[in-house]
Design an enzyme around this catalytic site. Structure first.
Site, mmCIF file in Angstrom:
data_model
loop_
_atom_site.group_PDB
_atom_site.id
_atom_site.type_symbol
_atom_site.label_atom_id
_atom_site.label_comp_id
_atom_site.label_asym_id
_atom_site.label_seq_id
_atom_site.Cartn_x
_atom_site.Cartn_y
_atom_site.Cartn_z
ATOM 1 N N LYS A 63 -50.266 -22.058 -41.076
ATOM 2 C CA LYS A 63 -50.319 -22.379 -42.425
ATOM 3 C C LYS A 63 -51.444 -23.134 -42.993
ATOM 4 C CE LYS A 63 -45.659 -21.612 -43.918
ATOM 5 N NZ LYS A 63 -44.526 -22.264 -44.701
ATOM 6 N N ASP A 99 -44.504 -22.012 -51.492
ATOM 7 C CA ASP A 99 -43.223 -22.520 -50.846
ATOM 8 C C ASP A 99 -42.854 -23.646 -52.024
ATOM 9 O OD1 ASP A 99 -42.970 -21.585 -48.543
ATOM 10 O OD2 ASP A 99 -44.157 -22.625 -47.404
HETATM 11 P P1 NAP Z 1 -41.802 -28.928 -38.725
HETATM 12 O O1 NAP Z 1 -43.151 -29.274 -39.276
HETATM 13 O O2 NAP Z 1 -41.805 -28.881 -37.312
HETATM 14 O O3 NAP Z 1 -40.720 -30.416 -39.082
HETATM 15 C C1 NAP Z 1 -39.520 -30.387 -38.562
HETATM 16 C C2 NAP Z 1 -38.799 -31.641 -39.120
HETATM 17 O O4 NAP Z 1 -37.561 -31.716 -38.520
HETATM 18 C C3 NAP Z 1 -39.656 -33.229 -38.727
HETATM 19 O O5 NAP Z 1 -39.363 -33.631 -39.925
HETATM 20 C C4 NAP Z 1 -38.649 -33.534 -37.657
HETATM 21 O O6 NAP Z 1 -38.498 -34.844 -37.495
HETATM 22 C C5 NAP Z 1 -37.342 -32.899 -38.201
HETATM 23 N N1 NAP Z 1 -36.281 -32.882 -36.954
HETATM 24 C C6 NAP Z 1 -36.549 -31.766 -36.003
HETATM 25 N N2 NAP Z 1 -35.280 -32.157 -34.962
HETATM 26 C C7 NAP Z 1 -34.450 -33.219 -35.490
HETATM 27 C C8 NAP Z 1 -33.361 -33.807 -35.082
HETATM 28 N N3 NAP Z 1 -32.649 -33.443 -33.961
HETATM 29 N N4 NAP Z 1 -33.016 -34.947 -35.782
HETATM 30 C C9 NAP Z 1 -33.716 -35.295 -36.964
HETATM 31 N N5 NAP Z 1 -34.776 -34.539 -37.469
HETATM 32 C C10 NAP Z 1 -35.173 -33.609 -36.677
HETATM 33 O O7 NAP Z 1 -41.049 -27.793 -39.301
HETATM 34 P P2 NAP Z 1 -41.124 -27.338 -40.893
HETATM 35 O O8 NAP Z 1 -42.359 -26.151 -40.756
HETATM 36 O O9 NAP Z 1 -41.129 -28.307 -41.860
HETATM 37 O O10 NAP Z 1 -40.016 -26.186 -40.869
HETATM 38 C C11 NAP Z 1 -38.517 -26.778 -40.968
HETATM 39 C C12 NAP Z 1 -37.550 -25.742 -41.305
HETATM 40 O O11 NAP Z 1 -37.762 -25.209 -42.433
HETATM 41 C C13 NAP Z 1 -37.731 -24.370 -40.340
HETATM 42 O O12 NAP Z 1 -36.503 -24.174 -39.882
HETATM 43 C C14 NAP Z 1 -38.266 -23.420 -41.299
HETATM 44 O O13 NAP Z 1 -37.773 -21.903 -40.893
HETATM 45 C C15 NAP Z 1 -37.616 -23.638 -42.475
HETATM 46 N N6 NAP Z 1 -38.485 -23.407 -43.633
HETATM 47 C C16 NAP Z 1 -37.985 -22.550 -44.705
HETATM 48 C C17 NAP Z 1 -38.633 -22.143 -45.868
HETATM 49 C C18 NAP Z 1 -37.927 -21.244 -46.756
HETATM 50 O O14 NAP Z 1 -38.425 -20.599 -47.621
HETATM 51 N N7 NAP Z 1 -36.377 -21.173 -46.729
HETATM 52 C C19 NAP Z 1 -39.686 -22.388 -45.845
HETATM 53 C C20 NAP Z 1 -40.509 -23.126 -44.849
HETATM 54 C C21 NAP Z 1 -39.758 -23.476 -43.837
HETATM 55 P P3 NAP Z 1 -39.599 -35.890 -36.738
HETATM 56 O O15 NAP Z 1 -40.903 -35.905 -37.505
HETATM 57 O O16 NAP Z 1 -39.006 -36.841 -36.135
HETATM 58 O O17 NAP Z 1 -39.909 -34.843 -35.289
#
Ligand code: NAP
Length: 280
Positions: A63, A99
């Site tokens: 992205k 998004d």
């Molecule tokens: P990302 O940039 O990798 O961020 C992951 C986040 O999760 C960070 O804030 C991380 O915290 C936190 N995290 C991971 N493991 C954790 C744990 N065990 N305890 C507490 N916090 C934890 O990922 P992203 O791009 O934001 O995507 C996140 C999710 O959203 C994915 O599953 C994706 O498929 C989904 N998503 C859905 C849509 C939709 O249209 N529905 C759109 C976009 C994304 P730290 O900073 O502490 O590591």
């Protein structure tokens, strides 16, 4: 759709259903390409030059690269620092981030868009890539879905608090995009709670990892979990049990996908067709 990996993506089934419903199935197709990060720029340049692609959706981990490669970008994509939609216009590449709009449109407008609800408090859990779009959208407000047939509801700006496991990331995100970083959130205090963390994706217990307990949920709350899987997440199941209004990640996916398709085709796709397609 370009991602890495991409095989799990629900977008091809969802967009194919929308195109069929619009009567465009003969002229348009939507597919998935698994492209490694090192090949992203060359692949997109090739697709843009080919002349027969309207554009692409982009997902993890491309992205930021999608924004970087674009000749033009929408305000949302620039502010968020990432794009999920590229449009090819006479070899120019235009980047958008649907998004943010998709999240706002997935909110139940009848609950959150009522006059007088402005300034409601929202808690965003997480400070990763998707949290950037969510915080930017909530802190500004914007167009939501129509409460009934007719004009879209304006979702007023929220007072946004951001909690993240790694506190420094929440602080940096809030300072850049709006909102306030919080170290200890009391989930019961919020009208809207949005989980953007990956917690739940692999069956983790949300109540062990996030500052929320099932007792925090109330009937007048809206709880969104943008992570999606086969079942309602444990977070949403507990929220629904307490009478809260719940929105799952597939609903946000449908709305961001509808906005992308609208950019490319100029037509308004059927959300119902997309919901049926995405839920298989
Ligand atoms: P990302 O940039 O990798 O961020 C992951 C986040 O999760 C960070 O804030 C991380 O915290 C936190 N995290 C991971 N493991 C954790 C744990 N065990 N305890 C507490 N916090 C934890 O990922 P992203 O791009 O934001 O995507 C996140 C999710 O959203 C994915 O599953 C994706 O498929 C989904 N998503 C859905 C849509 C939709 O249209 N529905 C759109 C976009 C994304 P730290 O900073 O502490 O590591």
């Amino acid at each position: 759709m370009i991602g890495h990996p991409v095989a799990h993506s629900r977008s091809p089934a969802m967009q194919t259903a929308a195109l069929a419903d619009l009567g465009l199935a003969g002229e348009w197709t939507y597919g998935a390409l698994d492209i490694e990060p090192g090949d992203f720029e060359a692949e997109v340049a090739e697709l843009a030059a080919a002349g027969d692609y309207a554009g692409v959706n982009v997902t993890i981990p491309h992205k930021e690269a999608a924004l970087a490669i674009a000749d033009e970008a929408t305000e949302a994509a620039r502010a968020i620092g990432a794009a999920n939609t590229l449009t090819f216009r006479e070899r120019r590449i235009v980047a958008a981030n649907t998004d943010a709009g998709g999240l706002l449109r997935s909110l139940p407008a009848a609950v959150l868009g009522e006059p007088g609800v402005g300034g409601a408090r929202a808690l965003v859990l997480g400070a990763g890539g998707s949290a950037r779009a969510v915080v930017w959208a909530l802190a500004r407000g914007g167009e939501g879905s129509p409460a009934a047939e007719g004009t879209p509801t304006q979702i007023p700006p929220f007072e946004v608090d951001v909690w993240n496991r790694t506190a420094a990331r929440a602080e940096a995100l809030a300072a850049e995009l709006g909102g306030r970083a919080v170290a200890d959130a009391r989930a019961a205090d919020y009208a809207l709670i949005v989980n953007t963390t990956a917690v739940g994706l692999r069956g983790e217990d949300p109540f062990a990892h996030l500052p929320v307990t099932p007792a925090d949920f109330r009937p007048d709350q809206v709880v969104v979990d943008i992570v999606y899987g086969e079942e309602p997440s444990a977070l949403l199941a507990a929220a629904a049990e307490a009478g809260a209004t719940t929105v799952d990640g597939l609903e946000m996916l449908v709305h961001q996908g509808a906005l992308s398709l609208q950019i490319w085709t100029g037509k308004e796709p059927s959300l119902e067709a997309m919901r049926t397609g995405v839920r298989g």
